[in-house]
Design an enzyme around this catalytic site. Structure first.
Site, PDB file in Angstrom:
ATOM      1  N   ARG A  45      83.657  29.902  63.927  1.00 51.67           N
ATOM      2  CA  ARG A  45      83.839  28.270  65.185  1.00 51.67           C
ATOM      3  C   ARG A  45      83.325  28.341  66.271  1.00 51.67           C
ATOM      4  NH1 ARG A  45      89.919  29.150  63.093  1.00 51.67           N
ATOM      5  NH2 ARG A  45      90.060  27.673  61.049  1.00 51.67           N
ATOM      6  N   LYS A  56      72.592  20.054  69.992  1.00 46.07           N
ATOM      7  CA  LYS A  56      72.010  19.583  69.311  1.00 46.07           C
ATOM      8  C   LYS A  56      71.212  20.361  68.676  1.00 46.07           C
ATOM      9  CE  LYS A  56      71.115  14.888  68.536  1.00 46.07           C
ATOM     10  NZ  LYS A  56      70.639  13.756  69.164  1.00 46.07           N
ATOM     11  N   GLU A  64      56.436  14.780  74.388  1.00 45.21           N
ATOM     12  CA  GLU A  64      57.715  14.037  74.746  1.00 45.21           C
ATOM     13  C   GLU A  64      58.068  14.655  76.656  1.00 45.21           C
ATOM     14  OE1 GLU A  64      60.414  13.492  72.915  1.00 45.21           O
ATOM     15  OE2 GLU A  64      59.766  14.697  71.117  1.00 45.21           O
ATOM     16  N   LYS A 109      66.256  15.993  80.756  1.00 46.75           N
ATOM     17  CA  LYS A 109      66.913  16.137  79.925  1.00 46.75           C
ATOM     18  C   LYS A 109      68.565  16.403  79.741  1.00 46.75           C
ATOM     19  CE  LYS A 109      67.775  16.743  74.428  1.00 46.75           C
ATOM     20  NZ  LYS A 109      67.685  17.003  73.653  1.00 46.75           N
ATOM     21  N   GLU A 148      76.451  11.862  72.834  1.00 43.62           N
ATOM     22  CA  GLU A 148      75.239  10.701  72.561  1.00 43.62           C
ATOM     23  C   GLU A 148      75.866   9.022  72.651  1.00 43.62           C
ATOM     24  OE1 GLU A 148      72.527  12.191  69.052  1.00 43.62           O
ATOM     25  OE2 GLU A 148      71.257  10.766  70.309  1.00 43.62           O
ATOM     26  N   ARG A 162      72.318   8.090  76.043  1.00 43.56           N
ATOM     27  CA  ARG A 162      71.765   9.296  75.497  1.00 43.56           C
ATOM     28  C   ARG A 162      70.019   8.738  74.698  1.00 43.56           C
ATOM     29  NH1 ARG A 162      73.563  15.252  74.082  1.00 43.56           N
ATOM     30  NH2 ARG A 162      71.659  15.958  73.030  1.00 43.56           N
ATOM     31  N   ASN A 191      65.377   8.189  73.159  1.00 48.07           N
ATOM     32  CA  ASN A 191      64.829   7.591  71.769  1.00 48.07           C
ATOM     33  C   ASN A 191      63.539   6.825  72.200  1.00 48.07           C
ATOM     34  OD1 ASN A 191      66.272   9.148  69.856  1.00 48.07           O
ATOM     35  ND2 ASN A 191      67.726   7.731  69.865  1.00 48.07           N
ATOM     36  N   HIS A 211      60.316   6.769  69.629  1.00 50.31           N
ATOM     37  CA  HIS A 211      60.904   7.418  68.309  1.00 50.31           C
ATOM     38  C   HIS A 211      61.003   6.778  67.256  1.00 50.31           C
ATOM     39  CE1 HIS A 211      60.713  11.469  70.664  1.00 50.31           C
ATOM     40  NE2 HIS A 211      61.581  11.298  69.794  1.00 50.31           N
ATOM     41  N   HIS A 245      59.910   7.211  64.319  1.00 50.01           N
ATOM     42  CA  HIS A 245      60.787   7.951  63.184  1.00 50.01           C
ATOM     43  C   HIS A 245      59.672   7.263  61.426  1.00 50.01           C
ATOM     44  CE1 HIS A 245      63.878  10.103  65.103  1.00 50.01           C
ATOM     45  NE2 HIS A 245      63.322  10.917  65.225  1.00 50.01           N
ATOM     46  N   HIS A 254      55.357  15.246  64.709  1.00 51.33           N
ATOM     47  CA  HIS A 254      56.942  14.174  65.208  1.00 51.33           C
ATOM     48  C   HIS A 254      55.996  14.128  66.695  1.00 51.33           C
ATOM     49  CE1 HIS A 254      60.537  13.441  66.610  1.00 51.33           C
ATOM     50  NE2 HIS A 254      60.119  13.663  67.837  1.00 51.33           N
TER      51      HIS A 254
HETATM   52  N1  LIG Z   1      68.038  19.325  68.724  1.00 47.58           N
HETATM   53  C1  LIG Z   1      67.348  18.698  69.337  1.00 47.58           C
HETATM   54  O1  LIG Z   1      68.088  18.087  70.360  1.00 47.58           O
HETATM   55  C2  LIG Z   1      66.308  18.573  68.848  1.00 47.58           C
HETATM   56  C3  LIG Z   1      65.335  17.345  69.520  1.00 47.58           C
HETATM   57  C4  LIG Z   1      64.102  17.696  68.917  1.00 47.58           C
HETATM   58  C5  LIG Z   1      63.952  17.934  68.150  1.00 47.58           C
HETATM   59  N2  LIG Z   1      64.162  18.850  67.660  1.00 47.58           N
HETATM   60  C6  LIG Z   1      64.050  19.312  65.646  1.00 47.58           C
HETATM   61  O2  LIG Z   1      63.041  20.544  66.461  1.00 47.58           O
HETATM   62  C7  LIG Z   1      62.288  20.732  64.839  1.00 47.58           C
HETATM   63  C8  LIG Z   1      61.027  21.015  65.693  1.00 47.58           C
HETATM   64  O3  LIG Z   1      60.321  21.540  66.818  1.00 47.58           O
HETATM   65  P1  LIG Z   1      58.972  22.695  67.225  1.00 47.58           P
HETATM   66  O4  LIG Z   1      57.750  20.849  66.948  1.00 47.58           O
HETATM   67  O5  LIG Z   1      59.371  23.444  68.011  1.00 47.58           O
HETATM   68  O6  LIG Z   1      58.417  22.865  65.687  1.00 47.58           O
HETATM   69  P2  LIG Z   1      58.260  24.154  64.702  1.00 47.58           P
HETATM   70  O7  LIG Z   1      59.961  25.238  64.765  1.00 47.58           O
HETATM   71  O8  LIG Z   1      58.853  23.887  63.323  1.00 47.58           O
HETATM   72  O9  LIG Z   1      57.374  25.073  65.367  1.00 47.58           O
HETATM   73  C9  LIG Z   1      55.797  24.650  65.456  1.00 47.58           C
HETATM   74  C10 LIG Z   1      54.812  25.688  64.836  1.00 47.58           C
HETATM   75  O10 LIG Z   1      54.773  26.337  65.909  1.00 47.58           O
HETATM   76  C11 LIG Z   1      55.039  27.753  65.710  1.00 47.58           C
HETATM   77  N3  LIG Z   1      55.464  28.587  66.453  1.00 47.58           N
HETATM   78  C12 LIG Z   1      56.514  27.884  67.509  1.00 47.58           C
HETATM   79  N4  LIG Z   1      56.227  29.193  68.613  1.00 47.58           N
HETATM   80  C13 LIG Z   1      54.889  29.313  68.131  1.00 47.58           C
HETATM   81  C14 LIG Z   1      54.129  30.379  69.976  1.00 47.58           C
HETATM   82  N5  LIG Z   1      54.985  30.002  70.638  1.00 47.58           N
HETATM   83  N6  LIG Z   1      53.127  31.170  69.032  1.00 47.58           N
HETATM   84  C15 LIG Z   1      52.751  30.332  67.852  1.00 47.58           C
HETATM   85  N7  LIG Z   1      53.174  29.574  67.336  1.00 47.58           N
HETATM   86  C16 LIG Z   1      54.513  29.196  67.167  1.00 47.58           C
HETATM   87  C17 LIG Z   1      56.197  27.696  64.780  1.00 47.58           C
HETATM   88  O11 LIG Z   1      56.368  28.817  63.908  1.00 47.58           O
HETATM   89  C18 LIG Z   1      55.735  26.079  63.476  1.00 47.58           C
HETATM   90  O12 LIG Z   1      54.870  27.371  63.289  1.00 47.58           O
HETATM   91  C19 LIG Z   1      62.868  18.925  64.606  1.00 47.58           C
HETATM   92  O13 LIG Z   1      63.120  19.908  63.587  1.00 47.58           O
HETATM   93  C20 LIG Z   1      62.667  18.015  64.722  1.00 47.58           C
HETATM   94  O14 LIG Z   1      64.257  17.806  64.170  1.00 47.58           O
HETATM   95  C21 LIG Z   1      65.214  19.291  67.741  1.00 47.58           C
HETATM   96 ZN   LIG Z   2      61.652  14.196  70.127  1.00 52.95          ZN
END
Ligand SMILES: NC(=O)c1ccc[n+]([C@@H]2O[C@H](COP(=O)([O-])OP(=O)(O)OC[C@H]3O[C@@H](n4cnc5c(N)ncnc54)[C@H](O)[C@@H]3O)[C@@H](O)[C@H]2O)c1
Ligand SMILES: [Zn+2]
Ligand SMILES: NC(=O)c1ccc[n+]([C@@H]2O[C@H](COP(=O)([O-])OP(=O)(O)OC[C@H]3O[C@@H](n4cnc5c(N)ncnc54)[C@H](O)[C@@H]3O)[C@@H](O)[C@H]2O)c1
Ligand SMILES: [Zn+2]
Lengths: 373, 373
Positions: free
Chosen positions: A127, A149, A191, A232, A242, A246, A250, A253, A257, A272
């Site tokens: 938990r 999140k 972003e 943020k 949220e 918050r 978006n 977005h 999306h 994205h």
């Molecule tokens: N929790 C939240 O508040 C929140 C907010 C926005 C997005 N997200 C989520 O985040 C995800 C997208 O994140 P992302 O864009 O980081 O995607 P990701 O984690 O897939 O990373 C993008 C790519 O970059 C590569 N990578 C990452 N760091 C690297 C580095 N330093 N050197 C070389 N390669 C590297 C990864 O292996 C991947 O192939 C989505 O699933 C989205 O839903 C969550």
């Molecule tokens: Zn985003």
């Protein structure tokens, strides 16, 4: 502890869930010291992906070991598909096998995918165990690693299962962004721009002047990431769960999306951040059309995003897109429809966004129709 | 709304997570009205088990439908094995298929197994949707449905994955206990006795006099359940996340869990409440041996539990038990060992329990050895 001059600390004051975000080059090499300075436990389970592991897993393990932390690791395939229920089970099982107790930590080393998955596991094992984010993509450093999140995708849609689970420490090592692909860097940059467009006109202005140094690295990159994290964090502190403000995060977005869905989440066509870039331009154009903002603002936003190499128009997306009514369905699904009206983030100009919950779907439809031709 | 005279309401004042526990006969027949009076959403996903469904699913669906709530249901096999990761996935998928949004609810109709599983799913779908508990076993009514702890079992142990997710409403229909097996009723009754032994000597005294009416039904049953819910709620409010005082609820459970593990969780040999009954007697005897309490208190506790038909001695368990050092290992695993010492709930007499975190394992070992011969 000695810290490089350019290192920044953003404190997130969430009461007993308060934590620090450290931002600067070389933090992975100092992870062990920052960990032991803040966490009671001396065990850690590192979750990472194949791309990131090849560069940064060994240095992280070394640093933890040097400071007496017993660490094990699990390396998963890179990509959005990794955020699955099966991998949640695999991560939880690995964390339990590693005998991680409540004061020990799960460490996410990677982009938003790894952060969301590992954070969810950290939220449900016993938990809730401690959680350390080491975001390695720009998007993760300025967005997903802050705010608590976490989640995974299901066949019903993205991020539909998850937990609110705040990290206990975030280490944003800005040097690791050098190995990120230029396309992923640009996507994360969208972003960064978003925070300016929401409510920081001076920051947008600064980015217009300094974006090259942000892309190249150095103090401006640090600065941009720190301002973004602070932005943020401010919203999260105001609205941890949220329910209100918050929603401003978006901006861009809702359109974004819908475009991601329209390209079937095919990252070769649209990632994205690219969807967000187009979405932010659309939000400004749509606001101008509703006489809320000047068309010059939309033009200015488009000019900057396009200068850094981001797409800004629906027609920048390669390949066929579904008809406008399908896009509109995706929009209606994404944002709850209240009495037939849509909720959108609109703007009165650069840095003056607001939540509008009375947008008639017909207006959106005719706007989108025009934007596609 | 008209309420029968004997109905009780226990309010759990947890700020924005505050909720009511309603206790009385016939509540399932009025579930729709209580739901609409308190929750905004008009959709519900009911999770239940085969034993409970055969008696109470149709009446619940009827009541919800009458009040305009669209409900779907999922019936799972009865038993502890149902608290699995696979069933968590199945429940989450069903809840998403039913298009349950944040203001709609997951309803747990069943004992602690269904409550723990459905509550966990409610906690993670969309990072938390509304949750209604309709506990149908005595144990669930007086213990598991109150407090927000949810979870499932893994190969590493019981309840190792879960979430804190408070219900929005608890409906304890005391009439449904009539279809509970006498053995399950007695097992739940052990937890009722526990509340007296922790810090309510007058309640234990009252139970000694009125236990027959509690078992038969009627106002005394209601009363005993209401007092138990109030007792649990008081502890939860003081210590929602289980960092301190909530540990008192483990009275009898350290020994009890070790005995459950020693019988490989074979419910034909020992169910949880039976382990707790033996464990509570052992806790009193051990306290007497440490000169903390009078042996008369241990005798009094054993007499009452045995009068209602609960086991009170290790030797009451049928079949072989592992050697004492294996029991001790299970105890050391269950409660964290601090610097070689064990944490136990001990007592200064009936209704005067306390947390002792300096119990030498050797004392426990020789005590257990004596109790087995
Ligand atoms: N929790 C939240 O508040 C929140 C907010 C926005 C997005 N997200 C989520 O985040 C995800 C997208 O994140 P992302 O864009 O980081 O995607 P990701 O984690 O897939 O990373 C993008 C790519 O970059 C590569 N990578 C990452 N760091 C690297 C580095 N330093 N050197 C070389 N390669 C590297 C990864 O292996 C991947 O192939 C989505 O699933 C989205 O839903 C969550
Ligand atoms: Zn985003
Ligand atoms: N979350 C908490 O705080 C908490 C506290 C204590 C126990 N628990 C959990 O609760 C579970 C045990 O709960 P339980 O004892 O209710 O077990 P259970 O849910 O398995 O119910 C016991 C049996 O009684 C049957 N049953 C339930 N209500 C009935 C009724 N009205 N009529 C006929 N049959 C009925 C069930 O089908 C089952 O076969 C364990 O998994 C334990 O870990 C949780
Ligand atoms: Zn118990």
């Amino acid at each position: 502890m000695l810290r490089p001059a350019e290192e920044r600390i953003v404190h997130v004051p969430l009461g007993e869930r308060a934590y620090d975000i450290l931002i600067g080059p070389g933090l992975i090499g100092r992870a062990g010291g920052e960990f032991t300075a803040r966490l009671k436990g001396r065990r850690a389970a590192i979750i990472t992906d194949e791309n990131v592991a090849s560069h940064y897993l060994a240095p992280l393990m070394d640093s933890l070991q040097t400071d007496g932390i017993e660490a094990v690791s699990l390396t998963l395939p890179a990509g959005e598909k990794t955020k699955s229920f099966d991998n949640l089970a695999a991560v939880a099982d690995m964390v339990l096998s590693a005998k991680i107790e409540r004061n020990d930590a799960v460490i996410a080393l990677g982009g938003g995918v790894i952060g969301d998955l590992a954070g969810f596991a950290a939220g449900i094992v016993r938990r809730g165990v401690r959680f350390v984010q080491i975001p390695t993509s720009l998007l993760a450093q300025v967005d997903s690693s802050v705010g608590g999140k976490t989640g995974i995708n299901t066949r019903h849609g993205k991020n539909l299962l998850g937990a609110f689970h705040q990290p206990d420490l975030v280490l944003a090592d800005t040097a690791v962004l050098d190995s990120l692909s230029p396309r992923e860097f640009r996507a994360g940059y969208a972003e960064v721009v978003k925070y300016g467009l929401i409510d920081k006109p001076y920051f947008f202005h600064w980015l217009e002047k300094h974006w090259k140094q942000v892309f190249e690295g150095g103090p401006e990159r640090n600065e941009a990431i720190a301002i973004s994290c602070q932005a943020k964090a401010d919203v999260v502190v105001e609205d941890e769960r949220e329910t209100g403000r918050r929603a401003l995060l978006n901006l861009g977005h809702t359109f974004g999306h819908a475009l991601e869905a329209a390209t079937a989440y095919d990252s070769s066509r649209l990632v994205h951040g690219e969807g967000v870039a187009i979405g932010m331009v659309l939000a400004h154009q749509f606001s101008a059309r509703l006489n809320l903002a000047s068309p010059d603002d939309a033009q200015r936003v488009a000019a900057h995003l396009s200068e850094v190499g981001l797409p800004t128009r629906i027609t920048d997306i390669e390949g066929e897109l579904p008809p406008t009514d399908v896009l509109l369905d995706a929009i209606a699904q994404d944002k709850k429809v209240k009495g037939g009206k849509l909720t959108f983030i609109l703007t009165r100009g650069v840095g003056h966004s607001f939540v509008a919950d009375d947008v008639p779907p017909s207006e959106v439809a005719s706007f989108l129709e025009d934007m596609r031709s």
